[in-house]
Design a protein around this motif. Structure first.
Motif, PDB file in Angstrom:
ATOM      1  N   LEU A 482       0.824  -1.207   0.000  1.00 41.32           N
ATOM      2  CA  LEU A 482       0.000   0.000   0.000  1.00 41.32           C
ATOM      3  C   LEU A 482       0.856   1.254   0.000  1.00 41.32           C
ATOM      4  CD1 LEU A 482      -2.839  -1.042   2.474  1.00 41.32           C
ATOM      5  CD2 LEU A 482      -3.047  -0.672   0.014  1.00 41.32           C
ATOM      6  N   TRP A 483       1.993   1.226   0.716  1.00 43.67           N
ATOM      7  CA  TRP A 483       2.888   2.375   0.724  1.00 43.67           C
ATOM      8  C   TRP A 483       3.463   2.619  -0.670  1.00 43.67           C
ATOM      9  CZ3 TRP A 483       8.125   3.028  -0.283  1.00 43.67           C
ATOM     10  CH2 TRP A 483       8.674   4.252   0.117  1.00 43.67           C
ATOM     11  N   CYS A 484       3.882   1.547  -1.347  1.00 46.77           N
ATOM     12  CA  CYS A 484       4.416   1.692  -2.710  1.00 46.77           C
ATOM     13  C   CYS A 484       3.335   2.217  -3.656  1.00 46.77           C
ATOM     14  CB  CYS A 484       4.952   0.361  -3.205  1.00 46.77           C
ATOM     15  SG  CYS A 484       6.408  -0.240  -2.330  1.00 46.77           S
ATOM     16  N   LEU A 485       2.107   1.690  -3.525  1.00 42.60           N
ATOM     17  CA  LEU A 485       1.007   2.159  -4.361  1.00 42.60           C
ATOM     18  C   LEU A 485       0.719   3.635  -4.112  1.00 42.60           C
ATOM     19  CD1 LEU A 485      -1.305   1.616  -6.341  1.00 42.60           C
ATOM     20  CD2 LEU A 485      -2.697   0.871  -4.386  1.00 42.60           C
ATOM     21  N   GLU A 486       0.768   4.041  -2.848  1.00 43.24           N
ATOM     22  CA  GLU A 486       0.536   5.445  -2.511  1.00 43.24           C
ATOM     23  C   GLU A 486       1.584   6.350  -3.154  1.00 43.24           C
ATOM     24  OE1 GLU A 486       0.765   8.276   1.471  1.00 43.24           O
ATOM     25  OE2 GLU A 486       0.269   6.145   1.682  1.00 43.24           O
ATOM     26  N   LYS A 487       2.860   5.943  -3.119  1.00 40.29           N
ATOM     27  CA  LYS A 487       3.920   6.755  -3.709  1.00 40.29           C
ATOM     28  C   LYS A 487       3.766   6.844  -5.223  1.00 40.29           C
ATOM     29  CE  LYS A 487       5.812   7.713   0.157  1.00 40.29           C
ATOM     30  NZ  LYS A 487       5.670   9.101   0.695  1.00 40.29           N
ATOM     31  N   CYS A 488       3.412   5.727  -5.857  1.00 44.39           N
ATOM     32  CA  CYS A 488       3.213   5.745  -7.311  1.00 44.39           C
ATOM     33  C   CYS A 488       2.043   6.645  -7.695  1.00 44.39           C
ATOM     34  CB  CYS A 488       2.981   4.324  -7.824  1.00 44.39           C
ATOM     35  SG  CYS A 488       4.414   3.237  -7.680  1.00 44.39           S
ATOM     36  N   LEU A 489       0.941   6.534  -6.950  1.00 40.66           N
ATOM     37  CA  LEU A 489      -0.214   7.380  -7.241  1.00 40.66           C
ATOM     38  C   LEU A 489       0.090   8.847  -6.985  1.00 40.66           C
ATOM     39  CD1 LEU A 489      -3.150   5.232  -5.794  1.00 40.66           C
ATOM     40  CD2 LEU A 489      -2.614   5.657  -8.199  1.00 40.66           C
ATOM     41  N   ALA A 490       0.882   9.133  -5.950  1.00 40.53           N
ATOM     42  CA  ALA A 490       1.247  10.520  -5.663  1.00 40.53           C
ATOM     43  C   ALA A 490       2.065  11.115  -6.809  1.00 40.53           C
ATOM     44  CB  ALA A 490       2.028  10.602  -4.352  1.00 40.53           C
ATOM     45  N   TYR A 491       2.996  10.313  -7.360  1.00 38.06           N
ATOM     46  CA  TYR A 491       3.793  10.799  -8.489  1.00 38.06           C
ATOM     47  C   TYR A 491       2.917  10.998  -9.725  1.00 38.06           C
ATOM     48  CZ  TYR A 491       7.398  10.993 -12.085  1.00 38.06           C
ATOM     49  OH  TYR A 491       8.187  11.364 -13.140  1.00 38.06           O
ATOM     50  N   LEU A 492       1.996  10.055  -9.985  1.00 40.28           N
ATOM     51  CA  LEU A 492       1.091  10.210 -11.118  1.00 40.28           C
ATOM     52  C   LEU A 492       0.163  11.399 -10.914  1.00 40.28           C
ATOM     53  CD1 LEU A 492       0.078   9.090 -13.799  1.00 40.28           C
ATOM     54  CD2 LEU A 492      -1.463   7.596 -12.528  1.00 40.28           C
ATOM     55  N   ASN A 493      -0.311  11.619  -9.688  1.00 33.62           N
ATOM     56  CA  ASN A 493      -1.157  12.772  -9.398  1.00 33.62           C
ATOM     57  C   ASN A 493      -0.444  14.076  -9.713  1.00 33.62           C
ATOM     58  OD1 ASN A 493      -3.168  11.091  -8.571  1.00 33.62           O
ATOM     59  ND2 ASN A 493      -3.316  11.896  -6.492  1.00 33.62           N
ATOM     60  N   GLN A 494       0.825  14.165  -9.301  1.00 36.71           N
ATOM     61  CA  GLN A 494       1.580  15.390  -9.544  1.00 36.71           C
ATOM     62  C   GLN A 494       1.670  15.689 -11.037  1.00 36.71           C
ATOM     63  OE1 GLN A 494       5.415  15.554  -7.626  1.00 36.71           O
ATOM     64  NE2 GLN A 494       6.242  16.897  -9.206  1.00 36.71           N
ATOM     65  N   ASN A 495       1.935  14.672 -11.857  1.00 32.92           N
ATOM     66  CA  ASN A 495       1.997  14.880 -13.299  1.00 32.92           C
ATOM     67  C   ASN A 495       0.610  15.140 -13.882  1.00 32.92           C
ATOM     68  OD1 ASN A 495       4.927  14.238 -14.398  1.00 32.92           O
ATOM     69  ND2 ASN A 495       4.537  12.782 -12.745  1.00 32.92           N
ATOM     70  N   ALA A 496      -0.433  14.544 -13.272  1.00 30.53           N
ATOM     71  CA  ALA A 496      -1.794  14.839 -13.720  1.00 30.53           C
ATOM     72  C   ALA A 496      -2.146  16.298 -13.462  1.00 30.53           C
ATOM     73  CB  ALA A 496      -2.783  13.909 -13.019  1.00 30.53           C
ATOM     74  N   TYR A 497      -1.734  16.837 -12.322  1.00 28.06           N
ATOM     75  CA  TYR A 497      -1.972  18.258 -12.045  1.00 28.06           C
ATOM     76  C   TYR A 497      -1.254  19.138 -13.067  1.00 28.06           C
ATOM     77  CZ  TYR A 497      -3.541  16.484  -7.498  1.00 28.06           C
ATOM     78  OH  TYR A 497      -4.196  15.799  -6.503  1.00 28.06           O
ATOM     79  N   THR A 498      -0.043  18.730 -13.455  1.00 32.79           N
ATOM     80  CA  THR A 498       0.681  19.493 -14.475  1.00 32.79           C
ATOM     81  C   THR A 498      -0.061  19.455 -15.801  1.00 32.79           C
ATOM     82  OG1 THR A 498       2.781  18.944 -13.388  1.00 32.79           O
ATOM     83  CG2 THR A 498       2.894  19.742 -15.654  1.00 32.79           C
ATOM     84  N   ALA A 499      -0.556  18.259 -16.190  1.00 35.93           N
ATOM     85  CA  ALA A 499      -1.322  18.145 -17.433  1.00 35.93           C
ATOM     86  C   ALA A 499      -2.596  18.989 -17.371  1.00 35.93           C
ATOM     87  CB  ALA A 499      -1.661  16.679 -17.699  1.00 35.93           C
ATOM     88  N   THR A 500      -3.243  19.022 -16.211  1.00 40.48           N
ATOM     89  CA  THR A 500      -4.426  19.867 -16.051  1.00 40.48           C
ATOM     90  C   THR A 500      -4.064  21.340 -16.182  1.00 40.48           C
ATOM     91  OG1 THR A 500      -5.511  18.243 -14.614  1.00 40.48           O
ATOM     92  CG2 THR A 500      -6.291  20.509 -14.485  1.00 40.48           C
ATOM     93  N   ALA A 501      -2.926  21.739 -15.591  1.00 36.89           N
ATOM     94  CA  ALA A 501      -2.494  23.130 -15.694  1.00 36.89           C
ATOM     95  C   ALA A 501      -2.157  23.506 -17.134  1.00 36.89           C
ATOM     96  CB  ALA A 501      -1.275  23.361 -14.797  1.00 36.89           C
ATOM     97  N   ILE A 502      -1.673  22.536 -17.925  1.00 40.50           N
ATOM     98  CA  ILE A 502      -1.329  22.824 -19.319  1.00 40.50           C
ATOM     99  C   ILE A 502      -2.579  22.898 -20.184  1.00 40.50           C
ATOM    100  CG2 ILE A 502      -0.162  21.938 -21.379  1.00 40.50           C
ATOM    101  CD1 ILE A 502       1.914  20.660 -19.537  1.00 40.50           C
TER     102      ILE A 502
END
Length: 645
Positions: A482-502
Motif C-alpha cells: 500500500l505504501w508503494c502504491l501510494e507513492k506511485c499514485l502521488a507521483y502520477l497525481n503530480q503529473n496529472a496536475y501538471t497536465a491539467t495546468a497545461i
C-alpha cells in the motif's frame, strides 16, 4: 465521476488557451464533505463541548464560571460556579498510564495557589483568606486539618504553586516534573525511568541549542535555494564536493569524539556523572558507526553515477531561471505549512470538543461524572478522522497545482516580458476558479490508499507479540504494498496536475495523458527525474550534515550536563524536514519542467508555426544527451528534435 466514465479527450495539447472548470462533481462532493465537517464543529458548540473545554469542568459535572443544573445521582452537581472560574486538580501527578490521562479529582476554584502549601492548616488559611476551597465541596475549610477523608478529598501535600492559563482557566503547576511519567506512557520504547529523566534533563538543558540549530537549518535551506537560483551550472559539482568533504569530516569528528570521551571515562577525568558519560560514549559509537556506513554507501553510489551527474546541470539551470522569474515560489512551503498548522489546530480542537459533547453520567465505581459518547458521535469521530487525511492531502495537492500552474505559465510564454505581474497569485486564482474539483479527486484517491495502510499499521502494532510469524509477515507485506502504491499514485497525481495546468482537462484525462507520456519517455524519466532527485537529496544531506556538525560542536561544549542522544536526533530530524520542505519545491519545478519539455517536443518540431517553447539551455541539454548516447531517437514519439532557430 469515475475515470472509466470520463469521455473527455483532446486531440492535441493547447497550453493556456482553453481554460474551463474541471471535475465539478468532485468539487460538489468535497464541498458537501467540508460542510459535514463544519456541522460536526457546530454540533460540539451546541452540545456544550466547546464551553466545557474553554471554561473547564470539575469531576462532578459542574462547568466552572457557570450556573449548573443538577445531574441525577450526583450529590455535588448543580452548583453555582459563577465565582469559581479555574479548574484545580488535586493530584496532577496521579496518572493513568494505560489510558494516558489524569485520574485525580478536579474542582472549580476561585483562585489558584501562588505559593506552596505544605500543611492542611495552610490549605485552611488559604481558603479563608481567598475564598478558594481546594478540597471537595462537601468539606468546609475549618474541617480541613481534622477531616477523616482529607487524604482522598484534599490535594496531595505539599501543593505546588500554580498559575492560571488565560482563556482556558486551568491551574497549571509551576513545576511540571511529574509529567515526565506521562511522557513515559507516550514513549513506548523507554523502559527505564532514569533514562527518561536523563533524556528529559538533556532536552531542557539544551533547548536553546536545539532551537538555534533548527533556525540554522532554515537559513541553510534558504541559502541553498539562493545558490540553486544563481549558480545552478556549478551547483552539482559544488554539492558533490561538499557532501564528500562534509560526510568524511563529520565521520572523522564523530570517531575522534568517541575516542576522546572513552578515554576520559576510562581515566576518570570526566566531570560528567558516570551514567550520563557512559550513555554519551555509547551514543557517539552508534553515531560514528552509522555515519561510517552511510559515508561508504554514499561514496559508492556517487562513483557509479558520476557520468550522469553532468546531465542535470542544464535542467537545473532552466529551473534556476524559473526561480528568478518566480521568486515567490520559495515561500510556498511556508504558506502551505501555515495552512496545515491552522487546519491541524482546528481539527484537534474539534476532536477535544467531541470528547466532552457526550451525555454526563455517573461512574458508579468512582462516584464521579464522565461524558459518555453516543454511537452517532462515534461515527462523527471516524468522519472527522477521514477529514484529517483528505483535507491535508487537498492542501498539499493545492500547492502542487499552484507550482505547476506557475511553471507552466513561465514555460509556455514565449516572451517572458508578457508574463503576469504576479504569476504565483495568478496560478492560485486559476486553481481556485477552475481546478479545485481536480485537486479534490486526486487527494481523495490518495486518501483511499492511505486509510487502509494506516488501519493495517495500527492493527499490526496492536497485535505485536500476539500473532504468529506468518500473519506478521503478511501484514507488513500489505502495508509495504500500500505504501508503494501510494507513492506511485502521488507521483502520477503530480503529473496529472501538471497536465491539467497545461490543457485544462479533468483529472482522469490528465492522468491518462501524463501516464502515456511518461511511459513513452521512460528513459528520459529515469535519467532526468532520478538524477534531479539525487542531486536534491545531496543538498538535503549537506544541510543535515552541516546542522549535525554544528550540533556536535555545540553539545560538546556542554558535555558536563547534557545527554546527546535525543537532542542531536531531534536536530537532525528537524533539519531534514526543513530541507525537504524547501527543496521539494525545486523538485516539483524540475518535474513540471520535464513534462512541459516532453509535451513541447511531442507537438512541436521547430518549423514555422511549430516553434519550440523550451529554453536554449534545455535544448543544448537534449542535444548533448543524445550525443553522449544516453538517449536515442526511439524515445518519445520517434520524432527527431531539431535545434532551435
Amino acid at each position: 465521476m469515475g475515470c472509466c466514465q470520463s469521455a473527455e479527450s483532446k486531440g492535441k495539447w493547447e497550453p493556456l488557451e482553453d481554460r474551463h472548470c474541471t471535475d465539478i462533481p468532485w468539487l460538489i462532493i468535497f464541498t458537501l464533505f467540508c460542510i459535514g465537517m463544519a456541522c460536526i464543529c457546530g454540533f460540539t458548540i451546541a452540545a456544550g463541548g466547546v464551553s466545557r473545554i474553554i471554561s473547564g469542568y470539575d469531576s462532578y459535572g459542574n462547568m466552572c464560571g457557570h450556573v449548573n443544573t443538577k445531574i441525577e445521582g450526583v450529590e455535588l452537581s448543580g452548583r453555582n460556579m459563577i465565582e469559581n472560574k479555574y479548574v484545580f486538580i488535586l493530584d496532577p501527578c496521579k496518572l493513568d498510564l494505560i489510558n494516558r490521562k489524569i485520574k485525580s479529582i478536579a474542582l472549580c476554584v476561585s483562585k489558584c495557589p501562588a505559593t506552596e502549601l505544605k500543611t492542611y492548616d495552610d490549605l485552611k488559611q488559604f481558603a479563608l483568606n481567598n475564598g478558594s476551597e481546594l478540597c471537595t465541596y462537601d468539606i468546609t475549610p475549618t474541617r480541613y486539618p481534622t477531616h477523616t477523608s482529607r487524604q482522598s478529598k484534599c490535594p496531595k501535600l505539599p501543593v505546588s504553586p500554580s498559575k492560571s492559563i488565560p482563556l482556558f482557566n486551568r491551574c497549571i503547576p509551576a513545576d511540571p516534573g511529574c509529567y515526565a511519567e506521562f511522557v513515559q506512557a507516550l514513549v513506548a520504547f523507554v523502559g527505564d525511568n532514569t533514562v527518561l529523566h536523563r533524556v528529559a534533563a538533556g532536552l531542557v538543558t539544551s533547548k536553546e541549542i536545539i532551537v538555534g540549530l533548527c533556525l540554522l537549518a532554515l537559513v541553510l535551506s534558504l541559502l541553498m535555494m539562493v545558490v540553486i537560483r544563481y549558480i545552478s551550472k556549478v551547483l552539482v559539482w559544488i554539492l558533490t564536493a561538499l557532501v564528500v568533504i562534509s560526510t568524511i569530516v563529520g565521520t572523522g569528528v564523530l570517531w575522534w569524539l568517541y575516542v576522546d570521551h572513552k578515554n576520559a571515562l576510562k581515566n576518570n577525568t570526566t566531570t560528567v556523572f558516570g551514567e550520563v558519560a557512559s550513555d554519551n560514549v555509547k551514543a557517539l559509537l552508534a553515531y560514528a558507526i552509522i555515519a561510517t556506513v552511510f559515508t561508504v554507501i554514499l561514496l559508492l553510489v556517487m562513483f557509479i553515477m558520476r557520468k550522469r551527474v553532468a546531465l542535470t546541470i542544464s535542467l537545473f539551470h532552466v529551473a534556476g531561471k524559473v526561480f528568478i522569474h518566480l521568486p515567490l515560489l520559495t515561500l510556498q512551503p511556508l504558506s502551505t505549512f501555515l495552512c496545515l498548522i491552522l487546519f491541524w489546530i482546528y481539527w484537534m480542537a474539534v476532536l477535544l470538543f467531541l470528547g466532552t459533547s457526550g451525555t454526563p453520567v455517573k461512574n458508579n465505581s468512582t462516584g464521579l461524572v464522565e461524558y459518555q459518547v453516543s454511537w452517532p458521535l462515534h461515527y462523527s469521530v471516524w468522519y472527522h478522522a477521514v477529514g484529517l487525511i483528505w483535507i491535508t492531502e487537498f492542501i498539499l495537492a493545492f500547492q502542487q497545482m499552484t507550482i505547476a500552474g506557475a511553471v507552466v505559465t513561465y514555460y509556455f510564454t514565449r516572451d517572458k516580458s508578457q508574463m503576469p505581474a504576479t504569476p504565483i497569485l495568478s496560478a492560485v486564482a486559476r486553481t481556485f476558479r477552475y481546478h479545485l474539483g481536480t485537486i479534490a479527486k486526486g487527494s481523495f484517491i490518495i486518501t483511499l490508499v492511505k486509510i487502509p495502510r494506516i488501519i493495517l499499521t495500527y492493527v499490526h502494532n496492536q497485535l505485536r507479540g500476539k500473532e504468529n510469524a506468518c500473519a506478521r509477515c503478511m501484514l507488513k507485506a500489505c502495508v509495504c504494498c500500500l505504501w508503494c502504491l501510494e507513492k506511485c499514485l502521488a507521483y502520477l497525481n503530480q503529473n496529472a496536475y501538471t497536465a491539467t495546468a497545461i490543457n485544462s482537462t479533468n483529472f482522469c484525462t490528465s492522468a491518462r495523458d501524463a501516464f502515456i507520456i511518461l511511459v513513452e519517455n521512460a528513459l528520459r524519466v529515469a535519467a532526468i527525474n532520478t538524477m534531479g532527485d539525487f542531486v536534491l537529496f545531496l543538498g538535503k544531506v549537506l544541510i543535515v550534515s552541516c546542522t549535525a556538525f554544528a550540533g556536535v560542536l555545540a553539545l560538546n561544549s556542554q558535555r558536563e550536563y547534557t545527554m546527546w542522544v535525543l537532542p542531536l536526533f531531534i536536530v537532525c530530524l528537524f533539519a531534514f524536514m526543513i530541507a525537504h520542505c524547501f527543496l521539494s519545491v525545486y523538485e516539483n519545478v524540475v518535474d513540471v519542467l520535464f513534462l512541459c519539455f516532453v509535451v513541447d517536443t511531442k507537438h512541436n518540431d521547430g518549423s514555422p508555426g511549430k516553434e519550440y517553447y523550451m529554453d536554449k539551455a534545455l535544448m543544448e541539454y537534449v542535444e548533448n544527451s543524445r550525443k553522449s548516447g544516453l538517449y536515442n531517437s526511439d524515445d518519445g514519439d520517434r520524432r527527431e528534435m531539431r535545434s532551435m532557430a
